[in-house]
Every structure is written in C-alpha cells, then in structure tokens.
Write a protein that holds these residues in place. Structure first.
Motif, PDB file in Angstrom:
ATOM      1  N   LEU A  76      -6.168  61.093  -8.505  1.00 43.84           N
ATOM      2  CA  LEU A  76      -7.605  61.242  -8.638  1.00 43.84           C
ATOM      3  C   LEU A  76      -7.976  62.633  -9.149  1.00 43.84           C
ATOM      4  O   LEU A  76      -8.871  62.770  -9.985  1.00 43.84           O
ATOM      5  CB  LEU A  76      -8.298  60.963  -7.301  1.00 43.84           C
ATOM      6  CG  LEU A  76      -9.804  60.836  -7.344  1.00 43.84           C
ATOM      7  CD1 LEU A  76     -10.232  59.762  -8.329  1.00 43.84           C
ATOM      8  CD2 LEU A  76     -10.340  60.519  -5.963  1.00 43.84           C
ATOM      9  N   SER A  77      -7.276  63.647  -8.709  1.00 44.08           N
ATOM     10  CA  SER A  77      -7.582  64.997  -9.185  1.00 44.08           C
ATOM     11  C   SER A  77      -7.277  65.146 -10.682  1.00 44.08           C
ATOM     12  O   SER A  77      -7.964  65.867 -11.392  1.00 44.08           O
ATOM     13  CB  SER A  77      -6.842  66.055  -8.363  1.00 44.08           C
ATOM     14  OG  SER A  77      -5.458  65.956  -8.532  1.00 44.08           O
ATOM     15  N   ILE A  78      -6.273  64.421 -11.170  1.00 41.98           N
ATOM     16  CA  ILE A  78      -5.955  64.436 -12.601  1.00 41.98           C
ATOM     17  C   ILE A  78      -7.002  63.662 -13.393  1.00 41.98           C
ATOM     18  O   ILE A  78      -7.439  64.067 -14.466  1.00 41.98           O
ATOM     19  CB  ILE A  78      -4.549  63.839 -12.850  1.00 41.98           C
ATOM     20  CG1 ILE A  78      -3.477  64.745 -12.249  1.00 41.98           C
ATOM     21  CG2 ILE A  78      -4.306  63.607 -14.341  1.00 41.98           C
ATOM     22  CD1 ILE A  78      -2.105  64.100 -12.164  1.00 41.98           C
ATOM     23  N   MET A  79      -7.429  62.537 -12.849  1.00 45.41           N
ATOM     24  CA  MET A  79      -8.356  61.654 -13.549  1.00 45.41           C
ATOM     25  C   MET A  79      -9.820  62.069 -13.426  1.00 45.41           C
ATOM     26  O   MET A  79     -10.666  61.590 -14.174  1.00 45.41           O
ATOM     27  CB  MET A  79      -8.219  60.225 -12.990  1.00 45.41           C
ATOM     28  CG  MET A  79      -6.892  59.593 -13.274  1.00 45.41           C
ATOM     29  SD  MET A  79      -6.654  58.013 -12.414  1.00 45.41           S
ATOM     30  CE  MET A  79      -8.189  57.184 -12.657  1.00 45.41           C
ATOM     31  N   ALA A  80     -10.137  62.943 -12.493  1.00 44.68           N
ATOM     32  CA  ALA A  80     -11.531  63.283 -12.179  1.00 44.68           C
ATOM     33  C   ALA A  80     -12.377  63.642 -13.403  1.00 44.68           C
ATOM     34  O   ALA A  80     -13.485  63.111 -13.546  1.00 44.68           O
ATOM     35  CB  ALA A  80     -11.584  64.385 -11.131  1.00 44.68           C
ATOM     36  N   PRO A  81     -11.938  64.524 -14.292  1.00 47.02           N
ATOM     37  CA  PRO A  81     -12.796  64.871 -15.433  1.00 47.02           C
ATOM     38  C   PRO A  81     -13.174  63.662 -16.301  1.00 47.02           C
ATOM     39  O   PRO A  81     -14.321  63.532 -16.729  1.00 47.02           O
ATOM     40  CB  PRO A  81     -11.948  65.873 -16.225  1.00 47.02           C
ATOM     41  CG  PRO A  81     -11.001  66.448 -15.231  1.00 47.02           C
ATOM     42  CD  PRO A  81     -10.709  65.327 -14.279  1.00 47.02           C
ATOM     43  N   THR A  82     -12.220  62.773 -16.519  1.00 50.64           N
ATOM     44  CA  THR A  82     -12.505  61.584 -17.326  1.00 50.64           C
ATOM     45  C   THR A  82     -13.431  60.637 -16.578  1.00 50.64           C
ATOM     46  O   THR A  82     -14.383  60.093 -17.156  1.00 50.64           O
ATOM     47  CB  THR A  82     -11.200  60.858 -17.708  1.00 50.64           C
ATOM     48  OG1 THR A  82     -10.384  61.766 -18.442  1.00 50.64           O
ATOM     49  CG2 THR A  82     -11.471  59.624 -18.544  1.00 50.64           C
ATOM     50  N   LEU A  83     -13.185  60.429 -15.293  1.00 45.55           N
ATOM     51  CA  LEU A  83     -14.048  59.556 -14.496  1.00 45.55           C
ATOM     52  C   LEU A  83     -15.479  60.068 -14.480  1.00 45.55           C
ATOM     53  O   LEU A  83     -16.430  59.300 -14.655  1.00 45.55           O
ATOM     54  CB  LEU A  83     -13.503  59.440 -13.069  1.00 45.55           C
ATOM     55  CG  LEU A  83     -12.198  58.661 -12.921  1.00 45.55           C
ATOM     56  CD1 LEU A  83     -11.636  58.829 -11.519  1.00 45.55           C
ATOM     57  CD2 LEU A  83     -12.398  57.205 -13.257  1.00 45.55           C
TER      58      LEU A  83
END
Length: 93
Positions: A76-83
């Motif tokens: 989730l921390s990796i995906m957060a900016p895209t989400l």
C-alpha cells in the motif's frame, strides 16, 4: 499510469472512464453510461442482461487478499501515490 497519460491526451468525447467500484456497486447506471458513450441504444432488458453476472462481492477483496499485515502495508505504501491520483482514499496504519 502510462495508459492514463495516453488517454488524457485524447479529447474527452473519445474516452469513457469507468471506476471499478462504481461498476460493481451500480452496474445498471454504469452500463447505461457506457451505452450512451458508444451511441448504442440500450433498453432495460439489455442493461439487465449485461449486469446479470456483476457481483459486489469482489469490491475490497484485493486488500483483504493481501493477508499478512506487513506485506499489505508495504504494498500500500508503494501504491499510495497512484491510488491517490485516481481518487482512492489511502490509510496506511
């Protein structure tokens, strides 16, 4: 994100954006919107047929399937900016 960038370069009238959760939760409205975008006449029978197999059960399943809390937190921390870019609320515990 590359696809979003490419689609953003097209005129709005050439792109129909669908949010997965909206399709799963209110499929009839989203199918009608897609039909209107395509210029296809869709009566209630056609829309109902198109929505027959749509299920709400899978909404949120991706996060639940991550299982182990640490693994989910890292992903989730990796995906957060895209989400966030696509309008999702992100809460990293």
């Amino acid at each position: 994100e590359d696809a979003d960038t490419a689609l953003s370069a097209l005129p709005d009238h050439q792109v129909c954006r669908i949010v997965y959760e909206e399709l799963a939760l209110v499929p009839d409205a989203q199918i009608a919107r897609i039909g209107a975008f395509l210029g296809a006449g869709m009566d209630e029978t056609i829309i109902a047929k198109a929505c027959a197999e749509v299920s709400r059960k899978s909404v949120g399943q991706g996060r639940r399937s991550l299982g182990e809390k640490d693994r989910g937190h890292r992903l989730l921390s990796i995906m957060a900016p895209t989400l966030i870019k696509f309008g999702y609320q992100v809460e990293i515990e």
